[in-house]
Design a protein around this motif. Structure first.
Motif, PDB file in Angstrom:
ATOM      1  N   SER A 158     -39.732 -10.884  15.187  1.00  0.00           N
ATOM      2  CA  SER A 158     -39.158  -9.544  15.319  1.00  0.00           C
ATOM      3  C   SER A 158     -37.944  -9.487  14.397  1.00  0.00           C
ATOM      4  N   ASP A 159     -37.456  -8.285  14.162  1.00  0.00           N
ATOM      5  CA  ASP A 159     -36.372  -8.069  13.192  1.00  0.00           C
ATOM      6  C   ASP A 159     -35.652  -6.784  13.600  1.00  0.00           C
ATOM      7  N   ILE A 160     -34.449  -6.925  14.111  1.00  0.00           N
ATOM      8  CA  ILE A 160     -33.719  -5.749  14.617  1.00  0.00           C
ATOM      9  C   ILE A 160     -32.306  -5.739  14.044  1.00  0.00           C
TER      10      ILE A 160
ATOM     11  N   GLY B 156     -38.303  -0.137   4.634  1.00  0.00           N
ATOM     12  CA  GLY B 156     -38.820  -1.139   5.570  1.00  0.00           C
ATOM     13  C   GLY B 156     -39.842  -2.059   4.933  1.00  0.00           C
ATOM     14  N   HIS B 157     -40.286  -3.026   5.728  1.00  0.00           N
ATOM     15  CA  HIS B 157     -41.247  -4.026   5.232  1.00  0.00           C
ATOM     16  C   HIS B 157     -42.214  -4.388   6.342  1.00  0.00           C
ATOM     17  N   GLY B 158     -43.359  -4.946   5.943  1.00  0.00           N
ATOM     18  CA  GLY B 158     -44.333  -5.437   6.914  1.00  0.00           C
ATOM     19  C   GLY B 158     -43.744  -6.623   7.672  1.00  0.00           C
TER      20      GLY B 158
ATOM     21  N   LEU C 170     -44.337  -2.586  11.051  1.00  0.00           N
ATOM     22  CA  LEU C 170     -43.367  -2.461   9.964  1.00  0.00           C
ATOM     23  C   LEU C 170     -41.960  -2.298  10.526  1.00  0.00           C
ATOM     24  N   THR C 171     -40.964  -2.581   9.689  1.00  0.00           N
ATOM     25  CA  THR C 171     -39.592  -2.295  10.087  1.00  0.00           C
ATOM     26  C   THR C 171     -39.191  -0.947   9.492  1.00  0.00           C
ATOM     27  N   VAL C 172     -38.260  -0.279  10.162  1.00  0.00           N
ATOM     28  CA  VAL C 172     -37.669   0.952   9.624  1.00  0.00           C
ATOM     29  C   VAL C 172     -36.164   0.735   9.669  1.00  0.00           C
ATOM     30  N   GLU C 173     -35.531   0.609   8.498  1.00  0.00           N
ATOM     31  CA  GLU C 173     -34.143   0.148   8.479  1.00  0.00           C
ATOM     32  C   GLU C 173     -33.279   0.746   7.368  1.00  0.00           C
ATOM     33  N   PRO C 174     -32.976   2.043   7.476  1.00  0.00           N
ATOM     34  CA  PRO C 174     -32.068   2.617   6.476  1.00  0.00           C
ATOM     35  C   PRO C 174     -30.644   2.091   6.663  1.00  0.00           C
TER      36      PRO C 174
ATOM     37  N   ILE D 234     -29.422   0.488  10.802  1.00  0.00           N
ATOM     38  CA  ILE D 234     -30.108   0.537  12.092  1.00  0.00           C
ATOM     39  C   ILE D 234     -31.561   0.198  11.812  1.00  0.00           C
ATOM     40  N   GLU D 235     -32.068  -0.803  12.502  1.00  0.00           N
ATOM     41  CA  GLU D 235     -33.439  -1.265  12.229  1.00  0.00           C
ATOM     42  C   GLU D 235     -34.228  -1.477  13.508  1.00  0.00           C
ATOM     43  N   ASP D 236     -35.455  -0.966  13.491  1.00  0.00           N
ATOM     44  CA  ASP D 236     -36.394  -1.246  14.574  1.00  0.00           C
ATOM     45  C   ASP D 236     -37.722  -1.674  13.994  1.00  0.00           C
TER      46      ASP D 236
HETATM   47 MN   LIG Z   1     -35.751  -6.290   8.146  1.00  0.00          MN
END
Ligand SMILES: [Mn+2]
Length: 363
Positions: free
Chosen positions: A232-234, A296-298, A323-327, A339-341
């Motif tokens: 995971s990546d937050i 984001g990335h896979g 995928l991640t969403v992280e602007p 902020i990343e989820d």
């Molecule tokens: Mn990330």
């Protein structure tokens, strides 16, 4: 389960490939595809190979050291006790018609030359793209593991914020995060934990150091849990004490952009379209040149795992991708907000795997 993964890999390849050889060298030269096709969640498997076939079967070639762990895989097992035996097992497993697929992405050149010599005259072809493409669509077992990895990270973050104090060093906060994740069943951190305070938060790939938290700082944490080999990546950014006007403004823009990105996700949408949904908000607010990476990335067995959300990556999102969403907005010398989820792509929406509040938290 491993059978259908293996069949899908060959389904993404021309049919003149008779077998794929996946090799795990010594750390850190490991191939996640070895674990993908064997579904082995425990064990190190150094210097072990897996040979897979178009009918969904396969053979694991490993040493006595890993025999017990390897037995948990549904694939066939060949145990070697010398280098000579290893070579014989590999030759036997590759004794099928057709070309031999190799993962050029992760196989060290030296290993490649050794295998080339072992089966002289055979044609090797690169299958790395097919492996990556196959792994982008997660099956049920993978999704369960990724949900767990996401939940562990989100809960660890909550626990850490409760003990975060003024005067604490970045590395202390990072240590608490890792401890709280492992306490909840993670095998370890997914990657080097980023814990950055104040002006350091302007560096997206910062290495946590001795900077101590003081009132008025941004405190940015980017980390993840590894669970049954899945990551995971937050990221969340907080403010120590009371946030000022500028901090509120920047935070609000990033939050709005992140939510717009998540809202744009569904089966069939193009990656650049999702990136644009978030990027436009940051651009309109005048910070376009301070959002210095892709959206984001896979995510999966690797932290940066095939595909992504960027203006240039022309991929189409499909159901069961993660995928991640992280602007983010980064201002050198001042600080940054990200902020990343992690999200699972569903037919008409995105399901968030890292549930944690998004409103600005003042610690
Ligand atoms: Mn990330």
């Amino acid at each position: 389960m491993t059978g259908s993964r293996i069949k899908r890999i060959f389904g993404n390849l021309p049919d003149d490939i008779g077998a794929i050889l996946l090799y795990n060298g010594s750390e850190p030269h490991q191939d996640v595809n070895f674990f993908y096709v064997t579904d082995l969640t425990k064990g190190l498997f150094e210097n072990s190979a897996a040979v897979i076939y178009p009918d969904g079967t396969g053979t694991i070639i490993t040493s006595k050291l890993e025999e017990e762990s390897a037995g948990k895989s549904p694939l066939n097992l060949e145990i070697f006790s010398s280098k000579k035996e290893f070579r014989e097992c590999v030759k036997k497993a590759l004794d099928v018609d057709g070309k031999i697929g190799i993962n050029f992405e992760d196989m060290p050149h030296l290993s490649y030359r050794k295998f080339k010599y072992m089966v002289r005259g055979r044609k090797f072809v690169d299958v790395s793209e097919s492996l990556e493409k196959t792994r982008m669509i997660k099956d049920r077992t993978e999704i369960e593991r990724m949900k767990k990895a996401g939940k562990i990270a989100a809960e660890a973050l909550k626990a850490m914020t409760e003990s975060l104090r003024e005067g604490m060093a970045e590395y202390e906060a990072a240590a608490i995060l890792i401890y709280e994740m492992m306490k909840r069943g993670a095998t370890g951190p997914a990657f080097e934990t980023i814990s950055s305070f104040g002006e350091n938060s302007a560096e997206p790939h910062y290495t946590s150091g001795e900077r101590r938290l003081k009132k008025g700082d941004f405190a940015l944490f980017d980390f993840g849990a590894r669970y049954d080999r899945y990551n995971s990546d937050i990221t969340r950014t907080f403010v120590a004490g009371k946030a000022d006007k500028k901090q509120r403004e920047i935070y609000g823009i990033v939050k709005e952009a992140q939510m717009a990105g998540i809202d744009a996700i569904r089966d069939g949408v193009a990656g650049p379209e999702v990136d644009a949904a978030a990027r436009e908000i940051i651009e309109k607010a005048g910070y376009g040149d301070r959002f210095i990476h892709s959206l984001g990335h896979g995510l999966g067995l690797k932290v940066h795992d095939g595909g992504g959300l960027s203006p240039r990556m022309k991929m189409e999102l499909k159901e069961n991708m993660v995928l991640t969403v992280e602007p983010g907005i980064y201002i050198p010398g001042y600080g940054g907000v990200r902020i990343e989820d992690d999200v699972l792509v569903k037919k008409n929406r995105a399901e968030v795997l890292t549930e944690f509040p998004k409103e600005l938290i003042e610690l």
